[in-house]
Design a protein around this motif. Structure first.
Motif, PDB file in Angstrom:
ATOM      1  N   VAL A  80       0.871  -1.349  -0.034  1.00 11.00           N
ATOM      2  CA  VAL A  80      -0.017   0.046  -0.108  1.00 11.00           C
ATOM      3  C   VAL A  80       0.883   1.185  -0.032  1.00 11.00           C
ATOM      4  O   VAL A  80       0.810   2.098  -0.887  1.00 11.00           O
ATOM      5  N   LEU A  81       1.700   1.330   1.026  1.00 13.38           N
ATOM      6  CA  LEU A  81       2.718   2.634   1.194  1.00 13.38           C
ATOM      7  C   LEU A  81       3.734   2.779   0.034  1.00 13.38           C
ATOM      8  O   LEU A  81       3.889   3.965  -0.484  1.00 13.38           O
ATOM      9  N   GLY A  82       4.207   1.522  -0.520  1.00 12.10           N
ATOM     10  CA  GLY A  82       5.431   1.554  -1.377  1.00 12.10           C
ATOM     11  C   GLY A  82       5.029   1.248  -2.584  1.00 12.10           C
ATOM     12  O   GLY A  82       5.052   2.173  -3.666  1.00 12.10           O
ATOM     13  N   ALA A  83       4.616   0.199  -3.116  1.00  7.27           N
ATOM     14  CA  ALA A  83       4.088  -0.171  -4.328  1.00  7.27           C
ATOM     15  C   ALA A  83       2.902   0.613  -4.893  1.00  7.27           C
ATOM     16  O   ALA A  83       3.043   1.095  -6.138  1.00  7.27           O
ATOM     17  N   GLN A  84       2.074   1.137  -4.189  1.00 10.81           N
ATOM     18  CA  GLN A  84       1.066   1.812  -4.659  1.00 10.81           C
ATOM     19  C   GLN A  84       1.425   3.455  -4.596  1.00 10.81           C
ATOM     20  O   GLN A  84       0.502   4.072  -4.756  1.00 10.81           O
ATOM     21  N   GLY A  85       2.500   3.634  -3.986  1.00 14.28           N
ATOM     22  CA  GLY A  85       2.990   5.143  -3.871  1.00 14.28           C
ATOM     23  C   GLY A  85       2.423   6.213  -2.933  1.00 14.28           C
ATOM     24  O   GLY A  85       2.362   7.257  -2.932  1.00 14.28           O
ATOM     25  N   ILE A  86       1.598   5.472  -1.774  1.00 16.42           N
ATOM     26  CA  ILE A  86       0.868   6.225  -0.845  1.00 16.42           C
ATOM     27  C   ILE A  86       1.800   7.202  -0.080  1.00 16.42           C
ATOM     28  O   ILE A  86       1.563   8.584   0.016  1.00 16.42           O
ATOM     29  N   LEU A  87       3.081   6.695   0.612  1.00 18.54           N
ATOM     30  CA  LEU A  87       3.903   7.202   1.328  1.00 18.54           C
ATOM     31  C   LEU A  87       4.488   8.487   0.436  1.00 18.54           C
ATOM     32  O   LEU A  87       4.731   9.735   0.902  1.00 18.54           O
ATOM     33  N   ALA A  88       4.927   8.139  -0.706  1.00 21.75           N
ATOM     34  CA  ALA A  88       5.611   8.941  -1.637  1.00 21.75           C
ATOM     35  C   ALA A  88       4.594  10.072  -2.184  1.00 21.75           C
ATOM     36  O   ALA A  88       5.048  11.309  -2.224  1.00 21.75           O
ATOM     37  N   GLY A  89       3.462   9.922  -2.335  1.00 21.88           N
ATOM     38  CA  GLY A  89       2.250  10.937  -2.425  1.00 21.88           C
ATOM     39  C   GLY A  89       2.069  11.903  -1.287  1.00 21.88           C
ATOM     40  O   GLY A  89       1.848  13.200  -1.523  1.00 21.88           O
ATOM     41  N   PHE A  90       2.214  11.265  -0.024  1.00 18.34           N
ATOM     42  CA  PHE A  90       2.009  12.155   0.920  1.00 18.34           C
ATOM     43  C   PHE A  90       3.301  13.094   1.265  1.00 18.34           C
ATOM     44  O   PHE A  90       3.072  14.271   1.379  1.00 18.34           O
ATOM     45  N   VAL A  91       4.645  12.607   0.950  1.00 15.46           N
ATOM     46  CA  VAL A  91       5.581  13.383   1.010  1.00 15.46           C
ATOM     47  C   VAL A  91       5.635  14.388   0.050  1.00 15.46           C
ATOM     48  O   VAL A  91       6.031  15.391   0.254  1.00 15.46           O
ATOM     49  N   ASN A  92       5.254  14.093  -1.346  1.00 16.05           N
ATOM     50  CA  ASN A  92       5.032  15.041  -2.267  1.00 16.05           C
ATOM     51  C   ASN A  92       4.076  16.173  -1.998  1.00 16.05           C
ATOM     52  O   ASN A  92       4.122  17.159  -2.715  1.00 16.05           O
ATOM     53  N   GLY A  93       3.260  15.911  -1.148  1.00 14.11           N
ATOM     54  CA  GLY A  93       2.166  16.963  -0.617  1.00 14.11           C
ATOM     55  C   GLY A  93       3.166  18.284  -0.122  1.00 14.11           C
ATOM     56  O   GLY A  93       2.397  19.324  -0.048  1.00 14.11           O
ATOM     57  N   TRP A  94       4.231  18.264   0.198  1.00 10.93           N
ATOM     58  CA  TRP A  94       4.940  19.168   0.586  1.00 10.93           C
ATOM     59  C   TRP A  94       5.927  19.570  -0.395  1.00 10.93           C
ATOM     60  O   TRP A  94       7.077  18.818  -0.547  1.00 10.93           O
ATOM     61  N   TYR A  95       5.795  20.867  -1.058  1.00  9.01           N
ATOM     62  CA  TYR A  95       6.715  21.178  -2.246  1.00  9.01           C
ATOM     63  C   TYR A  95       7.124  22.573  -2.377  1.00  9.01           C
ATOM     64  O   TYR A  95       6.434  23.264  -1.212  1.00  9.01           O
ATOM     65  N   TYR A  96       8.093  23.029  -2.754  1.00 10.23           N
ATOM     66  CA  TYR A  96       8.582  24.231  -2.829  1.00 10.23           C
ATOM     67  C   TYR A  96       8.312  25.068  -3.997  1.00 10.23           C
ATOM     68  O   TYR A  96       8.908  24.633  -5.296  1.00 10.23           O
TER      69      TYR A  96
END
Length: 495
Positions: free
Chosen positions: A424-440
């Motif tokens: 869920v968090l890795g293969a489906q990119g949920i954690l990466a999507g959560f981290v991407n929520g903070w951008y510059y």
């Protein structure tokens, strides 16, 4: 894991047990003489106690291969999903053939079958087991629709939500759920009809579990008859763009076609789910008939057939019926693990069956009788991938459970013990999507993209190699460490 190691049958007792027996030998002899017991009776009693102790230890011993194989499958999924765009040769085959990515789904179903056999080898209450199976199936379906139905746009798009007119009903977890419920229910409902001890015959392992094989055979017959006899008429679909809506017509009017446009697998899904609810980016768009960039993705040719733009469901209903065979073969390997107590007997059966399935698949494919095809989940594809799964499973069993070389495979074991969380968090990119929520400044300037570009792609001056190394070290290795930490803390997420 038991404290005492279990020695293969006929090879002797463990050193610890022998040492304890030697330490107390003199005192026991004195007591035995006082009681007037014969030495032979005492030895028989000691042997019985030792056998009971070894039996209890064997029941509590966890087969390390199960977790490692499950972890290997999750690792393969992450690798092919995130590096397949850079290396098309490991991505899904556009149609006929089998690549690294095409082993992921059947490997999942294979290990699900093995796990079912071990989990349901004793069913105290059938009604309670059926309720648990149904409940677990519903949870798998729920998470499958959430993750692959279109609601989640992770990891790149910082949005969520799906138009119910276009929600995708099928997916990886949905297929696993349907195969699981069929195979597990057959295993549960026939628990009173299978023997505890097999008869000394070569085919007794098959006859003892004949209902499981009957269920797999019924699935095979339904798939074959439908695939080769169902009439597929002409069909149409619409493509939406900035210039409006354009309608395409695909001409078929035939039976038994195994090509992309007019196969029965796609027709069943279009009629059952509706064409708007199918996967919108099928791998057949990488075929040479569709793009000059084949086998890589690229713009469609000007003379590309209309079906190159059409949706297709790779985890549809008819192909899932065929996938039940993958689970059936997996549960057979689990039955062998339960009833065959010696390493040699297990491996002989597993390896011979694995190579037998590979030979059948190779003959069917190269004679063009039934090509190996993941999208259709053809019978040759079932045999080829199940045979490969059996060989890989056997190899891991030798390394980890026979030779006990477990340290090199710790990452796989940890990931396998927390496979759902990593999926869920890795293969489906949920954690990466959560981290991407903070951008510059702009949504593309995220920590995940910065790591991939600056620490891998720019350093190696190659997008392909940099992407591959990013997937290996920043994703697979990262999740191996996380799974190891969670294992140490005793935290697991299981459905």
């Amino acid at each position: 894991m038991a404290d005492l190691r279990i020695v293969e049958e006929g090879l002797g007792r463990t050193q610890l047990v022998e040492q304890e027996q030697d330490d107390g030998k003199d005192s026991e002899n004195g007591i035995n003489k006082e009681k007037g017991l014969e030495r032979s009776e005492v030895q028989d009693e000691q042997k019985g106690e030792l056998q009971l102790q070894q039996l209890l230890q064997q029941k509590s011993k966890r087969v390390a291969t199960l977790d490692a194989f499950r972890g290997l499958t999750v690792v393969l999924m992450i690798l092919v999903d995130d590096a397949g765009g850079a290396y098309a040769r490991i991505d899904h085959s556009p149609w006929n053939g089998c690549t690294l990515a095409d082993f992921v789904m059947p490997f999942f179903l294979f290990i699900v079958g093995v796990a079912i056999a071990l989990a349901l080898k004793k069913v105290p209450k059938i009604n309670g087991a059926v309720k648990k199976i149904i409940f677990r199936t519903l949870k798998l379906l729920f998470w499958g629709i959430i993750l692959q139905g279109g609601y989640s746009h992770a990891p790149d798009a910082l949005s969520y939500g799906v138009d119910m007119k276009h929600i995708r009903w099928c997916g990886i977890l949905q297929r696993i759920a349907l195969v699981y419920v069929v195979v597990a229910l057959i295993e549960t409902l026939t628990t009173k009809r299978r023997p505890n001890v097999l008869e000394p015959r070569h085919l007794s392992i098959f006859t003892a579990y004949q209902w499981q094989w009957i269920g797999g055979f019924i699935a095979f017959v339904i798939y074959i008859i439908t695939t080769y006899s169902l009439y597929v008429p002409n069909w149409s679909f619409s493509e939406h763009s900035d210039h409006g809506v354009k309608k395409y017509i695909v001409k078929c009017g035939m039976r038994g076609h195994l090509g992309p446009a007019c196969n029965a697998v796609g027709y069943v899904d279009r009629e059952l789910w509706g064409i708007n609810h199918l996967y919108s980016d099928p791998v057949w768009s990488r075929l040479e008939a569709c793009t000059l960039s084949s086998p890589n993705s690229g713009p469609l040719r000007e003379d590309a057939p209309s079906w190159c733009r059409a949706p297709f469901e790779p985890e549809g209903l008819l192909s899932t019926i065929s996938a039940i065979l993958s689970g059936t073969i997996g549960i057979h390997y689990g039955h062998v693990l339960i009833h065959f107590k010696g390493h040699s007997a297990r491996l002989k059966h597993w390896v011979s069956m694995g190579f037998g399935l590979l030979i059948i698949a190779t003959i069917l494919h190269f004679t063009n009788a039934i090509p190996i095809n993941k999208q259709l989940y053809s019978f040759s594809y079932v045999c080829f991938t199940a045979g490969a799964a059996g060989i890989v499973f056997s190899a891991l069993y030798v390394l980890m459970d026979v030779w006990e070389l477990r340290t090199p495979f710790l990452f796989l074991k940890w990931i396998g013990m927390n496979a759902m969380l990593v999926f869920v968090l890795g293969a489906q990119g949920i954690l990466a999507g959560f981290v991407n929520g903070w951008y510059y400044k702009n949504p593309d300037n995220t920590l995940v993209n910065w790591i991939q570009n600056h620490l891998f792609i720019h350093v190696w001056n190659s997008e392909r190699l940099g992407t591959l190394l990013y997937v290996i070290f920043a994703e697979i290795t990262f999740w191996g460490v996380v799974a190891g930490i969670l294992h140490r803390l005793g935290i697991y997420w299981k459905l």
